[in-house]
Design a protein around this motif. Sequence first.
Motif, PDB file in Angstrom:
ATOM      1  N   PHE A 263      50.077 -12.269 -22.735  1.00 59.71           N
ATOM      2  CA  PHE A 263      48.786 -11.586 -22.671  1.00 59.71           C
ATOM      3  C   PHE A 263      47.791 -12.447 -21.917  1.00 59.71           C
ATOM      4  CE2 PHE A 263      48.372 -14.048 -26.607  1.00 59.71           C
ATOM      5  CZ  PHE A 263      47.076 -14.544 -26.539  1.00 59.71           C
ATOM      6  N   VAL A 264      46.789 -11.777 -21.338  1.00 58.35           N
ATOM      7  CA  VAL A 264      45.746 -12.451 -20.568  1.00 58.35           C
ATOM      8  C   VAL A 264      44.429 -11.754 -20.859  1.00 58.35           C
ATOM      9  CG1 VAL A 264      46.230 -11.008 -18.538  1.00 58.35           C
ATOM     10  CG2 VAL A 264      45.014 -13.177 -18.241  1.00 58.35           C
ATOM     11  N   THR A 265      43.345 -12.528 -20.936  1.00 55.58           N
ATOM     12  CA  THR A 265      42.024 -11.949 -21.179  1.00 55.58           C
ATOM     13  C   THR A 265      41.113 -12.216 -19.996  1.00 55.58           C
ATOM     14  OG1 THR A 265      41.105 -13.931 -22.247  1.00 55.58           O
ATOM     15  CG2 THR A 265      42.285 -12.362 -23.653  1.00 55.58           C
ATOM     16  N   ARG A 266      40.055 -11.423 -19.916  1.00 57.25           N
ATOM     17  CA  ARG A 266      39.018 -11.638 -18.906  1.00 57.25           C
ATOM     18  C   ARG A 266      37.669 -11.450 -19.593  1.00 57.25           C
ATOM     19  NH1 ARG A 266      38.964  -8.737 -12.971  1.00 57.25           N
ATOM     20  NH2 ARG A 266      40.644 -10.261 -12.612  1.00 57.25           N
ATOM     21  N   ASN A 267      36.799 -12.430 -19.419  1.00 58.94           N
ATOM     22  CA  ASN A 267      35.461 -12.403 -20.027  1.00 58.94           C
ATOM     23  C   ASN A 267      35.524 -12.406 -21.550  1.00 58.94           C
ATOM     24  OD1 ASN A 267      32.538 -12.263 -19.800  1.00 58.94           O
ATOM     25  ND2 ASN A 267      32.689 -10.135 -20.470  1.00 58.94           N
ATOM     26  N   THR A 268      36.670 -12.711 -22.108  1.00 63.74           N
ATOM     27  CA  THR A 268      36.937 -12.629 -23.553  1.00 63.74           C
ATOM     28  C   THR A 268      36.517 -11.282 -24.142  1.00 63.74           C
ATOM     29  OG1 THR A 268      34.841 -13.691 -24.198  1.00 63.74           O
ATOM     30  CG2 THR A 268      36.741 -15.123 -23.865  1.00 63.74           C
ATOM     31  N   SER A 269      36.462 -10.250 -23.290  1.00 61.34           N
ATOM     32  CA  SER A 269      36.092  -8.919 -23.771  1.00 61.34           C
ATOM     33  C   SER A 269      37.057  -7.842 -23.286  1.00 61.34           C
ATOM     34  CB  SER A 269      34.662  -8.565 -23.337  1.00 61.34           C
ATOM     35  OG  SER A 269      34.547  -8.502 -21.931  1.00 61.34           O
ATOM     36  N   SER A 270      38.004  -8.194 -22.401  1.00 54.87           N
ATOM     37  CA  SER A 270      39.071  -7.288 -21.978  1.00 54.87           C
ATOM     38  C   SER A 270      40.382  -8.031 -22.113  1.00 54.87           C
ATOM     39  CB  SER A 270      38.882  -6.833 -20.526  1.00 54.87           C
ATOM     40  OG  SER A 270      37.779  -5.964 -20.404  1.00 54.87           O
ATOM     41  N   ILE A 271      41.440  -7.304 -22.446  1.00 57.16           N
ATOM     42  CA  ILE A 271      42.730  -7.949 -22.673  1.00 57.16           C
ATOM     43  C   ILE A 271      43.855  -7.062 -22.166  1.00 57.16           C
ATOM     44  CG2 ILE A 271      42.834  -7.019 -25.036  1.00 57.16           C
ATOM     45  CD1 ILE A 271      44.306  -9.641 -25.814  1.00 57.16           C
ATOM     46  N   ILE A 272      44.836  -7.675 -21.528  1.00 54.84           N
ATOM     47  CA  ILE A 272      46.045  -6.988 -21.086  1.00 54.84           C
ATOM     48  C   ILE A 272      47.240  -7.725 -21.673  1.00 54.84           C
ATOM     49  CG2 ILE A 272      47.496  -6.370 -19.112  1.00 54.84           C
ATOM     50  CD1 ILE A 272      44.970  -6.069 -17.447  1.00 54.84           C
ATOM     51  N   ALA A 273      48.117  -6.994 -22.348  1.00 51.63           N
ATOM     52  CA  ALA A 273      49.327  -7.567 -22.930  1.00 51.63           C
ATOM     53  C   ALA A 273      50.534  -6.845 -22.353  1.00 51.63           C
ATOM     54  CB  ALA A 273      49.305  -7.430 -24.454  1.00 51.63           C
ATOM     55  N   PHE A 274      51.616  -7.576 -22.122  1.00 52.61           N
ATOM     56  CA  PHE A 274      52.805  -6.948 -21.550  1.00 52.61           C
ATOM     57  C   PHE A 274      54.068  -7.670 -21.992  1.00 52.61           C
ATOM     58  CE2 PHE A 274      51.166 -10.026 -18.506  1.00 52.61           C
ATOM     59  CZ  PHE A 274      52.291 -10.718 -18.065  1.00 52.61           C
ATOM     60  N   ALA A 275      55.149  -6.912 -22.038  1.00 51.85           N
ATOM     61  CA  ALA A 275      56.475  -7.440 -22.352  1.00 51.85           C
ATOM     62  C   ALA A 275      57.429  -7.007 -21.249  1.00 51.85           C
ATOM     63  CB  ALA A 275      56.950  -6.923 -23.704  1.00 51.85           C
ATOM     64  N   ILE A 276      58.230  -7.942 -20.768  1.00 50.44           N
ATOM     65  CA  ILE A 276      59.133  -7.691 -19.652  1.00 50.44           C
ATOM     66  C   ILE A 276      60.538  -7.490 -20.208  1.00 50.44           C
ATOM     67  CG2 ILE A 276      60.033  -8.609 -17.484  1.00 50.44           C
ATOM     68  CD1 ILE A 276      57.478 -10.504 -17.605  1.00 50.44           C
ATOM     69  N   GLY A 277      61.119  -6.329 -19.963  1.00 48.90           N
ATOM     70  CA  GLY A 277      62.456  -6.052 -20.454  1.00 48.90           C
ATOM     71  C   GLY A 277      63.482  -7.021 -19.864  1.00 48.90           C
ATOM     72  N   GLU A 278      64.493  -7.330 -20.639  1.00 42.73           N
ATOM     73  CA  GLU A 278      65.509  -8.270 -20.165  1.00 42.73           C
ATOM     74  C   GLU A 278      66.296  -7.722 -18.985  1.00 42.73           C
ATOM     75  OE1 GLU A 278      67.974  -9.829 -23.262  1.00 42.73           O
ATOM     76  OE2 GLU A 278      66.273 -10.381 -24.540  1.00 42.73           O
TER      77      GLU A 278
END
Length: 496
Positions: free
Chosen positions: A76-91
């Motif tokens: 996961f990565v945040t921007r401005n500590t007010s937006s967040i994107i989380a992701f999982a990469i399939g094997e």
Amino acid sequence: MGGGQPTKDFREDDVVSLDEDAVPEYAEEFCTFIDECVTTYHACEFFKRELTQAGYVEIKERESWVPTLKAGGKYFVTRNTSSIIAFAIGEQYSPGNGFALITSHIDALCMKVKPVSRANKDGFDRIAVAPYAGGGASQSFDGSFSTWWDRDLGLGGRVLIKGGDGKILQKLVCLPKPVARIPSLAAHFGEPAKGPFNYEINMVPITGLTAAGTEEAVPTTMGKQHSTRLLKAVAKELGVSVLDIVDFDLELFDKTPCCLLGFDSEFISAPRIDDKLCSFAAMTALINATSDDSFLGKSGIVSIVGCFDMEEVGSALRAGAKSNFMQTVMERIVEAQIGAEGDDVSPYTTELFGITAANSFMISADVNHAYNPDFDGIYLEGAKPMLNKGVVIACDPNAHFTTTAPSIAFARTVAELSEVETQLFQIRNDSRSGGTVGPMLSERLGVPAIDLSICQLSMHSIRAMTGAKDPGFGIKYLEGFFRHYQTVFGIVQQDY
């Protein structure tokens, strides 16, 4: 009573009560989330904690991702500590495969503390605020903020603190009790109580009483801008000196906790439902699906959720959905060439991202209007979503939503496999439609999409309600979207 069945004495044990086991799944968890996440910053921090506990690794925008991202990894990565994107990469992922996207927003209507908030008058401590909502100031107050009169308001947000090493640190704050109220004028005063109001002077929250000239100002720049009592309250809660407060982004919000409502607790009454509801459902669905090792082991896609700030004011700035945040994250995942062992730099191309976008699908998840029986005539027949019934497909031919016939087919196929009912919503021709982050993201990314919602009543009020079953329906559907994506994409997407 003449010929009827004999009456039966009423006994206390005849009462049907709702025990704890009968509370719908995720209703209480959602209430806990709402009560903790009083601002966008708190919601972002909540998701960071939940993702970390589920095995997700935080990555930073300013660092290279090429040596970090791996097939089977969760990030996961945040921007401005007010937006967040989380992701999982399939094997089983390989570059060019699709992304299963869910996008939502975590900001909510509130009142932002002004940069100069001193507004004491005639012995009353007051705090100057500005409405955080779309439209002009008059429109915002007359509509959304008319519900803010006579409410117990809390104060919270982020505070920048000067550390012992001279560096500026960010801390989150939420004062433990209500500190403000905007009192309405009693109807006994006649016409002045009916409005119209000048909201710059008639809707200033009261925070206390102080005799004129008795407040000792804090000898800092912040002390010139804000009341001493405000600064001391924030400093005390954080355990720091008022002299160490460099600046802050604070806001007022409804402090009353969530609750289950109705004779059999069929509803949830809560502030900030728009759109803590869909963002909670989306992130919970991602965590649920990707905590299953067998799902990640078989997956050939990237499962990703983006929760954005700024939606209620147009989705602009670097933390909004109009920014390059989601696009950059997707491009960097592709560029990392997952599975290319030993490569420090990979041959990223626009061609490859174009293929990825075409193989992807996005659900724009934002709350929508549930049917209100007191205003039956304003709803389109056949498109009146009900609480506690299922998720909602939002339609609009004027591009306020992303929904198309192929995307409806996609969504209904997911619903069948997930065993969740779908409903339809479309505004009448004589009403005005709202919008979501969906159209702007679909336009920027080039991905097919649908607007799919969880419905609520009292949208944009300081306090709204949804069905007690609705958080669970949303999570079940969105988790099914991730789990069944590859199957459904193969059935439905034919280069539409």
